[in-house]
Design an enzyme around this catalytic site. Structure first.
Site, mmCIF file in Angstrom:
data_model
loop_
_atom_site.group_PDB
_atom_site.id
_atom_site.type_symbol
_atom_site.label_atom_id
_atom_site.label_comp_id
_atom_site.label_asym_id
_atom_site.label_seq_id
_atom_site.Cartn_x
_atom_site.Cartn_y
_atom_site.Cartn_z
ATOM 1 N N HIS A 1 0.879 -1.272 -0.028
ATOM 2 C CA HIS A 1 -0.093 -0.123 0.003
ATOM 3 C C HIS A 1 0.825 1.218 -0.199
ATOM 4 C CE1 HIS A 1 0.129 1.228 4.310
ATOM 5 N NE2 HIS A 1 0.271 -0.204 4.641
ATOM 6 N N GLU B 1 -5.135 1.862 2.653
ATOM 7 C CA GLU B 1 -5.190 0.555 3.588
ATOM 8 C C GLU B 1 -5.309 0.990 4.889
ATOM 9 O OE1 GLU B 1 -2.986 -2.196 6.125
ATOM 10 O OE2 GLU B 1 -2.505 -0.363 6.042
#
Length: 341
Positions: free
Chosen positions: A64, A200
């Protein structure tokens, strides 16, 4: 590996939902190496690289782009900035920290001075509602000339690499992005997909859409995970240890990891001199939580970098652990893509 690139990634600012600066760096690095790539509607970069061979299994490697931070929620009449968190942050580390608002305006996080607090108040961790960011403005109007509601706020941070350890903000998960870029630049034995995902820290949102789009058979999630190997923490509660190698988990709060992939990772580490440790707590979660149950299910393993002071202004990792995570990831990726799992 090009650790200068890791410095660029970590010092770029990009909280969840505002990853543009990080995305630009990644695209610039992969544009001449990926066979094809695109940015989806949520902001994920989905990249495909053709390898020497057609894979038996379709593999997606994911990391991420976003970091934890804050968002401007109000501006007081005297020019102080009110804010709230984006992602999970330990409020104990905030007071006196320096931040950047909208990547340009410097500020300091403050609260009521301790000498004006009662005895009980001085022992409490202030709520976000009791904190503010001081940018040196004299009035609301002056603050509004440089700050707007909804602006992103990131920690201001140094980047220090002494050859043994690296200290910086946003190692979670720019280190994962860094290793994926390095893989994309290398010659691959098999076709593979790489997902640089967004958001995320606020709900695994980017990984959910990326895994649905790519529809892989298998996934490797590259992450940074909490290392609590510090004084006064019992060994069984230390989670993992910096400089003890790559970390894999049997289970966390979102995922029960694929046991076959765990065995494969362990065997590859033993055969290739890669340091490997198991996470000693069932805690936290990562993008695997939405990848493994996407569509009809995805066999998934997270390979993590042990990191002290996660989600703080400064985190710490060992240089050697980057090598162990990277080498294990490449070997396991080939085993998966080649059908040897």
């Amino acid at each position: 590996m090009n650790l200068e690139l890791l410095r660029q990634l970590c010092t770029a600012n990009g909280i969840s939902g505002d990853e543009d600066n990080v995305r630009d760096i990644i695209i610039n690095e992969i544009k001449n190496h990926a066979t094809e790539f695109y940015t989806d509607n949520l902001g994920n970069i989905i990249a495909f690289k053709k390898g020497k061979n057609t894979p038996v299994n379709k593999l997606m490697i994911s990391a991420h782009m976003d970091e934890v931070g804050f968002i401007v929620t109000d501006i007081t009449s005297d020019g102080l900035i009110k804010f709230d968190e984006v992602g999970g942050i330990d409020r104990r580390v905030l007071l006196g920290r320096t931040v950047l608002i909208n990547n340009k305006t410097f500020g300091v996080i403050g609260t009521m001075p301790v000498h004006l607090c009662s005895s009980d108040e001085s022992k409490k961790i202030p709520a976000y509602s009791d904190m503010y960011i001081d940018i040196g403005a004299d009035s609301k109007e002056q603050a509004q000339s440089v700050v707007s509601l909804g602006d992103s706020i990131t920690f201001e941070s140094l980047y220090e690499d002494n050859g043994h350890t690296i200290c910086s903000k946003a190692i979670d998960d720019r280190a994962g992005c860094f290793m994926m870029i390095e893989m994309l630049k290398s010659e691959l034995d098999y076709d593979m997909y790489f997902a640089f995902v967004v958001q995320e820290e606020t709900g695994l949102n980017g990984a959910k859409t990326a895994s649905y789009t790519v529809n892989p058979d298998f996934s490797i999630v590259l992450e940074s995970t909490t290392a609590a190997d510090v004084p006064d923490v019992a060994n069984t509660k230390q989670c993992c240890n910096v400089a003890d190698g790559a970390v894999i988990s049997y289970m966390d709060k979102r995922t029960i990891y694929d046991k076959g992939l765990i065995r494969n990772a362990q065997q590859l580490a033993q055969e290739n001199g890669i340091k490997l440790q198991f996470k000693r707590t069932v805690a936290g979660g990562n993008d695997a939580g939405v990848i493994h149950n996407s569509r009809g299910g995805v066999r998934t393993l997270a390979i993590s970098l042990p990191c002290r002071y996660l989600h703080a202004q400064i985190s710490l990792i060992a240089n050697s652990d980057i090598d162990h995570v990277y080498n294990l990831t490449k070997l396991l990726a080939n085993e998966i893509a080649g059908g040897n799992v």
